[in-house]
Scaffold this motif. Structure first.
Motif, PDB file in Angstrom:
ATOM      1  N   ARG A 115       0.842  -1.192   0.000  1.00 43.84           N
ATOM      2  CA  ARG A 115       0.000   0.000   0.000  1.00 43.84           C
ATOM      3  C   ARG A 115       0.881   1.248   0.000  1.00 43.84           C
ATOM      4  O   ARG A 115       1.871   1.308   0.709  1.00 43.84           O
ATOM      5  CB  ARG A 115      -0.884   0.020   1.230  1.00 43.84           C
ATOM      6  N   THR A 116       0.509   2.211  -0.816  1.00 43.15           N
ATOM      7  CA  THR A 116       1.252   3.469  -0.851  1.00 43.15           C
ATOM      8  C   THR A 116       0.377   4.539  -0.218  1.00 43.15           C
ATOM      9  O   THR A 116      -0.852   4.392  -0.198  1.00 43.15           O
ATOM     10  CB  THR A 116       1.564   3.875  -2.305  1.00 43.15           C
ATOM     11  N   PRO A 117       0.968   5.621   0.291  1.00 40.86           N
ATOM     12  CA  PRO A 117       0.144   6.685   0.885  1.00 40.86           C
ATOM     13  C   PRO A 117      -0.895   7.213  -0.099  1.00 40.86           C
ATOM     14  O   PRO A 117      -2.032   7.446   0.266  1.00 40.86           O
ATOM     15  CB  PRO A 117       1.154   7.774   1.241  1.00 40.86           C
ATOM     16  N   GLU A 118      -0.491   7.334  -1.388  1.00 40.48           N
ATOM     17  CA  GLU A 118      -1.435   7.843  -2.393  1.00 40.48           C
ATOM     18  C   GLU A 118      -2.632   6.911  -2.527  1.00 40.48           C
ATOM     19  O   GLU A 118      -3.771   7.360  -2.593  1.00 40.48           O
ATOM     20  CB  GLU A 118      -0.798   7.977  -3.790  1.00 40.48           C
ATOM     21  N   SER A 119      -2.365   5.605  -2.584  1.00 44.09           N
ATOM     22  CA  SER A 119      -3.482   4.674  -2.781  1.00 44.09           C
ATOM     23  C   SER A 119      -4.379   4.658  -1.550  1.00 44.09           C
ATOM     24  O   SER A 119      -5.576   4.450  -1.648  1.00 44.09           O
ATOM     25  CB  SER A 119      -2.987   3.269  -3.120  1.00 44.09           C
ATOM     26  N   GLU A 120      -3.789   4.887  -0.372  1.00 42.98           N
ATOM     27  CA  GLU A 120      -4.602   4.944   0.858  1.00 42.98           C
ATOM     28  C   GLU A 120      -5.561   6.123   0.821  1.00 42.98           C
ATOM     29  O   GLU A 120      -6.717   6.011   1.175  1.00 42.98           O
ATOM     30  CB  GLU A 120      -3.704   5.068   2.095  1.00 42.98           C
ATOM     31  N   VAL A 121      -5.042   7.267   0.380  1.00 44.02           N
ATOM     32  CA  VAL A 121      -5.857   8.482   0.335  1.00 44.02           C
ATOM     33  C   VAL A 121      -6.976   8.346  -0.689  1.00 44.02           C
ATOM     34  O   VAL A 121      -8.090   8.804  -0.472  1.00 44.02           O
ATOM     35  CB  VAL A 121      -4.974   9.724   0.013  1.00 44.02           C
ATOM     36  N   LEU A 122      -6.655   7.683  -1.814  1.00 40.69           N
ATOM     37  CA  LEU A 122      -7.628   7.554  -2.897  1.00 40.69           C
ATOM     38  C   LEU A 122      -8.862   6.755  -2.499  1.00 40.69           C
ATOM     39  O   LEU A 122      -9.946   6.983  -3.001  1.00 40.69           O
ATOM     40  CB  LEU A 122      -6.984   6.875  -4.113  1.00 40.69           C
ATOM     41  N   LEU A 123      -8.693   5.801  -1.615  1.00 54.48           N
ATOM     42  CA  LEU A 123      -9.802   4.924  -1.274  1.00 54.48           C
ATOM     43  C   LEU A 123     -10.518   5.387  -0.012  1.00 54.48           C
ATOM     44  O   LEU A 123      -9.908   5.558   1.020  1.00 54.48           O
ATOM     45  CB  LEU A 123      -9.288   3.497  -1.046  1.00 54.48           C
ATOM     46  N   THR A 124     -11.808   5.564  -0.109  1.00 54.41           N
ATOM     47  CA  THR A 124     -12.580   5.857   1.095  1.00 54.41           C
ATOM     48  C   THR A 124     -12.685   4.562   1.880  1.00 54.41           C
ATOM     49  O   THR A 124     -12.370   3.493   1.371  1.00 54.41           O
ATOM     50  CB  THR A 124     -14.002   6.335   0.741  1.00 54.41           C
ATOM     51  N   GLU A 125     -13.143   4.660   3.104  1.00 57.57           N
ATOM     52  CA  GLU A 125     -13.264   3.475   3.955  1.00 57.57           C
ATOM     53  C   GLU A 125     -14.139   2.395   3.291  1.00 57.57           C
ATOM     54  O   GLU A 125     -13.770   1.233   3.254  1.00 57.57           O
ATOM     55  CB  GLU A 125     -13.843   3.886   5.311  1.00 57.57           C
ATOM     56  N   THR A 126     -15.267   2.808   2.738  1.00 58.31           N
ATOM     57  CA  THR A 126     -16.183   1.839   2.106  1.00 58.31           C
ATOM     58  C   THR A 126     -15.522   1.190   0.909  1.00 58.31           C
ATOM     59  O   THR A 126     -15.587  -0.028   0.735  1.00 58.31           O
ATOM     60  CB  THR A 126     -17.486   2.540   1.665  1.00 58.31           C
ATOM     61  N   GLN A 127     -14.880   2.001   0.065  1.00 57.28           N
ATOM     62  CA  GLN A 127     -14.191   1.452  -1.108  1.00 57.28           C
ATOM     63  C   GLN A 127     -13.155   0.430  -0.674  1.00 57.28           C
ATOM     64  O   GLN A 127     -13.015  -0.615  -1.285  1.00 57.28           O
ATOM     65  CB  GLN A 127     -13.506   2.560  -1.904  1.00 57.28           C
ATOM     66  N   LYS A 128     -12.441   0.754   0.410  1.00 61.33           N
ATOM     67  CA  LYS A 128     -11.417  -0.157   0.912  1.00 61.33           C
ATOM     68  C   LYS A 128     -12.026  -1.495   1.283  1.00 61.33           C
ATOM     69  O   LYS A 128     -11.497  -2.551   0.940  1.00 61.33           O
ATOM     70  CB  LYS A 128     -10.734   0.434   2.145  1.00 61.33           C
ATOM     71  N   ILE A 129     -13.155  -1.438   1.974  1.00 59.30           N
ATOM     72  CA  ILE A 129     -13.823  -2.670   2.408  1.00 59.30           C
ATOM     73  C   ILE A 129     -14.265  -3.487   1.198  1.00 59.30           C
ATOM     74  O   ILE A 129     -14.051  -4.696   1.139  1.00 59.30           O
ATOM     75  CB  ILE A 129     -15.016  -2.337   3.349  1.00 59.30           C
ATOM     76  N   VAL A 130     -14.833  -2.799   0.211  1.00 61.67           N
ATOM     77  CA  VAL A 130     -15.290  -3.483  -1.004  1.00 61.67           C
ATOM     78  C   VAL A 130     -14.091  -4.095  -1.736  1.00 61.67           C
ATOM     79  O   VAL A 130     -14.128  -5.253  -2.154  1.00 61.67           O
ATOM     80  CB  VAL A 130     -16.090  -2.529  -1.930  1.00 61.67           C
ATOM     81  N   HIS A 131     -13.012  -3.325  -1.865  1.00 59.60           N
ATOM     82  CA  HIS A 131     -11.813  -3.834  -2.537  1.00 59.60           C
ATOM     83  C   HIS A 131     -11.249  -5.050  -1.806  1.00 59.60           C
ATOM     84  O   HIS A 131     -10.837  -6.021  -2.430  1.00 59.60           O
ATOM     85  CB  HIS A 131     -10.741  -2.748  -2.660  1.00 59.60           C
ATOM     86  N   GLN A 132     -11.225  -4.981  -0.461  1.00 60.21           N
ATOM     87  CA  GLN A 132     -10.714  -6.126   0.306  1.00 60.21           C
ATOM     88  C   GLN A 132     -11.600  -7.347   0.091  1.00 60.21           C
ATOM     89  O   GLN A 132     -11.100  -8.465  -0.017  1.00 60.21           O
ATOM     90  CB  GLN A 132     -10.649  -5.774   1.797  1.00 60.21           C
ATOM     91  N   ALA A 133     -12.898  -7.119   0.014  1.00 59.66           N
ATOM     92  CA  ALA A 133     -13.820  -8.235  -0.211  1.00 59.66           C
ATOM     93  C   ALA A 133     -13.567  -8.850  -1.586  1.00 59.66           C
ATOM     94  O   ALA A 133     -13.510 -10.071  -1.727  1.00 59.66           O
ATOM     95  CB  ALA A 133     -15.271  -7.763  -0.085  1.00 59.66           C
ATOM     96  N   ILE A 134     -13.380  -8.001  -2.608  1.00 59.64           N
ATOM     97  CA  ILE A 134     -13.088  -8.505  -3.959  1.00 59.64           C
ATOM     98  C   ILE A 134     -11.761  -9.263  -3.944  1.00 59.64           C
ATOM     99  O   ILE A 134     -11.638 -10.327  -4.532  1.00 59.64           O
ATOM    100  CB  ILE A 134     -13.081  -7.365  -5.009  1.00 59.64           C
ATOM    101  N   GLU A 135     -10.780  -8.702  -3.217  1.00 58.29           N
ATOM    102  CA  GLU A 135      -9.462  -9.347  -3.100  1.00 58.29           C
ATOM    103  C   GLU A 135      -9.578 -10.775  -2.607  1.00 58.29           C
ATOM    104  O   GLU A 135      -8.806 -11.635  -2.984  1.00 58.29           O
ATOM    105  CB  GLU A 135      -8.586  -8.592  -2.082  1.00 58.29           C
ATOM    106  N   SER A 136     -10.517 -11.026  -1.708  1.00 54.96           N
ATOM    107  CA  SER A 136     -10.588 -12.335  -1.067  1.00 54.96           C
ATOM    108  C   SER A 136     -11.397 -13.357  -1.867  1.00 54.96           C
ATOM    109  O   SER A 136     -11.538 -14.491  -1.445  1.00 54.96           O
ATOM    110  CB  SER A 136     -11.163 -12.190   0.345  1.00 54.96           C
TER     111      SER A 136
END
Length: 188
Positions: A115-136
């Motif tokens: 994870r890079t600081p830029e990618s962290e900023v780009l993703l809202t909390e919800t997006q992060k959760i959705v992305h993690q779910a897709i990842e799995s």
């Protein structure tokens, strides 16, 4: 866009280096983002993009002009990503039948340290959760969900990229959504 791609592909096929360079410019970021989301690893994503363009260059003479150039290049990149996912050593098995489910090997449970600081900023909390779910998701669903919801491809385009019937794509999108719904129910 498609007319331009076809024209560039034809010129590149005739040996026009500038046309090929334009195709690279047109696709390298899109392919990198797709590969990064599928592999969750910057170095591997860069390797996939490089390998994709090498294959495109070597196989330009095999390009079927009846197929959209974008479909062809995504097919190559997606297959390279899937190959990499399948080759990853599982850290543990998700279930006893994992050999029956191609690639269902628990790799996606390993947290990423890319994870890079830029990618962290780009993703809202919800997006992060959705992305993690897709990842799995297992790779066969993950690939389709990525192409459908992150690359915003139609079912028809995904069918062409993965060389599968649209009915199979529909089923996998449906099952992929079910997987996601179950995962997200606990998190959102």
């Amino acid at each position: 866009m498609n007319v331009m791609e076809a024209r560039l592909a034809k010129l590149a096929l005739k040996g026009d280096q500038r046309a090929f360079a334009e195709l690279v410019d047109l696709y390298q970021d899109k392919l990198f983002h797709m590969a990064y989301r599928m592999l969750n690893n910057r170095q591997e994503a860069e390797d996939v993009v490089q390998d994709t363009f090498l294959r495109v260059y070597k196989n330009l003479d095999k390009y079927d002009e009846g197929l959209k150039f974008s479909t062809w290049i995504y097919r190559i990149a997606t297959n390279l990503c899937i190959d990499r996912l399948r080759k990853r050593k599982p850290s543990y098995s998700l279930d006893a039948e994992s050999s029956e489910h191609e690639g269902l090997d628990g790799y996606s449970m390993i947290p990423s340290d890319n994870r890079t600081p830029e990618s962290e900023v780009l993703l809202t909390e919800t997006q992060k959760i959705v992305h993690q779910a897709i990842e799995s998701l297992p790779p066969k669903y993950k690939t389709i969900m990525m192409l459908r919801y992150i690359q915003d491809m139609s079912l028809q385009e995904i069918g062409e990229v993965l060389d599968m019937p649209v009915t199979t794509i529909k089923t996998r999108v449906h099952r992929g959504r079910e997987f996601l719904r179950k995962k997200l129910e606990h998190k959102l």
